[in-house]
Design an enzyme around this catalytic site. Structure first.
Site, mmCIF file in Angstrom:
data_model
loop_
_atom_site.group_PDB
_atom_site.id
_atom_site.type_symbol
_atom_site.label_atom_id
_atom_site.label_comp_id
_atom_site.label_asym_id
_atom_site.label_seq_id
_atom_site.Cartn_x
_atom_site.Cartn_y
_atom_site.Cartn_z
ATOM 1 C CG HIS A 98 21.890 17.682 9.951
ATOM 2 N ND1 HIS A 98 22.661 18.803 10.728
ATOM 3 C CD2 HIS A 98 20.818 17.097 9.887
ATOM 4 C CE1 HIS A 98 21.576 18.682 11.114
ATOM 5 N NE2 HIS A 98 20.412 18.090 10.562
ATOM 6 N N GLY A 99 25.542 19.482 9.954
ATOM 7 C CA GLY A 99 26.901 19.831 10.715
ATOM 8 C C GLY A 99 25.880 21.060 11.237
ATOM 9 N N PRO B 16 16.298 18.951 3.551
ATOM 10 C CG PRO B 16 19.175 18.872 4.339
ATOM 11 C CD PRO B 16 17.654 19.940 3.675
ATOM 12 C CE1 TYR C 222 19.789 15.837 15.971
ATOM 13 C CE2 TYR C 222 19.859 17.418 14.542
ATOM 14 C CZ TYR C 222 19.354 16.752 15.236
ATOM 15 O OH TYR C 222 17.654 16.382 15.377
ATOM 16 C CD GLN D 92 20.878 16.708 6.457
ATOM 17 O OE1 GLN D 92 20.242 15.499 7.035
ATOM 18 N NE2 GLN D 92 21.291 18.411 6.330
ATOM 19 C CG HIS E 133 19.529 21.475 12.960
ATOM 20 N ND1 HIS E 133 18.536 21.445 12.597
ATOM 21 C CD2 HIS E 133 19.560 22.879 12.977
ATOM 22 C CE1 HIS E 133 18.865 22.179 11.152
ATOM 23 N NE2 HIS E 133 19.126 23.520 12.215
#
Length: 377
Positions: free
Chosen positions: A185-186, A27, A190, A104, A188
């Site tokens: 997206h789990g 991604p 976030y 994603q 960085h």
């Protein structure tokens, strides 16, 4: 003749989805979907890469139907008539090229920037009201963030319930488009990662159990999409707020976070690290994907610096000074030891739609052109 990457050309099955090989487009946010609507150019961008025979495409982060999911107006959304029509065309283009596509789902959480979204929109979603360590390294969008970095009220129970429902709605919408799986997206720093990270999750209620929110999201998506479609979860040690941050200091600590997520329904752990050839814990050569596989028994994907000279460069979200390099022998060596199951390739494929074709033909890779970060090559 055999090519260098022949070991990566075997199929892999994840639930009801069989990938023809082990190379996946990673991604990468492109900011090319005005008002959240993927354009024909975006569809063509993915279609060109699907045509090279990649095992699968993980799309750029896609905003949930929640006001604070994504701040930039050109990040694609997965709700609304126009956005869903754009996605349907995109999915059809990828499938017509013989590819498999997995969106994603993304909520920016602490990193949602009110300066982008507009004042009066609302607050960023932060488990405990904070965005990261006060001495952290802001590694992207370094200017104009004073207001968005100010502490805000911690997320309420209704905030949490609304966002879990938004994940479920996004997954439902994606399934109606005919996608091949769901990615989450789990990583960085976030939203999901901010619950996993002990610095940003200081809650004393049930959501203070660091894996609890991620588990709730995975379970909600699994309930929505059924048992045949795979779920991919991206996770990382580093954070956008601080490249020195650690999600876990020990294998046991990492296993305590990933194990419940695996039990909840994750089929593939997308292990994001700066460089795939870097060990994570002292005393073991395993990289982050290697530890995910070892600790959970689930399939894992390594990503970070494939075909880029990334080991010595400055840690930044978008590296525009790295050079193309053939580091595939190191990658294949680790793959053949069974350390991980899939390989995610990011900016090398962003730079050249036919990167995978060149890899299969043992042809030299194109030099990395930073201008391609600003266009859909």
């Amino acid at each position: 003749m055999m090519s260098l990457i022949d070991p990566l050309l075997s199929p892999l099955t994840l639930r009801g989805l069989t990938l023809p090989n082990r190379v996946v487009m990673a991604p990468m946010t492109r900011y090319r979907s005005p008002l959240g609507v993927p354009t024909d150019d975006v569809a063509s961008y993915y279609g060109r890469r699907a045509a090279t025979g990649l095992g699968a495409i993980l799309t750029e982060g896609v905003a949930l139907p929640h006001y604070a999911a994504a701040d930039h107006p050109d990040i694609p959304r997965i709700d609304g008539v126009e956005a869903l029509a754009g996605w349907r065309k995109l999915v059809d283009v990828v499938h017509d090229a013989g590819g498999r596509i997995i969106p994603q789902l993304w909520h920016q959480g602490p990193m949602w920037n009110v300066e982008y979204a507009g004042t009066g929109t609302g607050n960023p979603m932060r488990p405990s009201g904070i965005w990261g360590p006060p001495d952290g390294i802001i590694s992207f969008r370094e200017e104009g963030r004073v207001e968005s970095l100010t502490p805000v009220p911690p997320m309420s129970e209704s905030d949490i319930a609304d966002i879990i429902a938004a994940y479920r709605q996004a997954a439902r919408n994606a399934v109606t488009l005919g996608v091949d799986g769901i990615a989450i997206h789990g990583a960085h720093g976030y939203l999901i990662d901010s619950f996993l990270w002990d610095y940003t999750n200081r809650r004393e209620d049930r959501w203070g159990e660091r894996a609890a929110f991620g588990v709730a999201v995975v379970k909600a998506i699994r309930a929505e999409i059924g048992e045949d479609m795979p779920i991919v979860l991206r996770f990382s040690q580093f954070k956008m707020q601080d490249y020195r941050a650690m999600l876990a200091d020990t294998p046991d600590g990492l296993g305590a976070l990933l194990g419940p997520l695996a039990d909840a329904g994750v089929d593939l752990f997308d292990a994001s690290q700066r460089y795939f050839d870097t060990p994570i814990f002292d005393g073991s050569p395993l990289n982050l994907a290697g530890w995910a596989k070892k600790l959970t028994g689930k399939a894992s994907m390594t990503v970070g610096g494939v075909a880029l000279d990334k080991a010595k460069g400055k840690a930044r979200h978008i590296d525009d000074s790295q050079q193309s390099v053939n580091n595939l022998p190191l990658l294949i060596e680790r793959f053949e030891k069974g350390e991980f199951d899939l390989v995610g390739v990011g900016r090398a494929i962003l730079n050249d739609p036919d990167w995978f074709g060149k890899a299969k033909r043992d042809e030299p890779f194109l030099p990395f052109d930073p201008a391609n970060l600003e266009r859909l090559a």
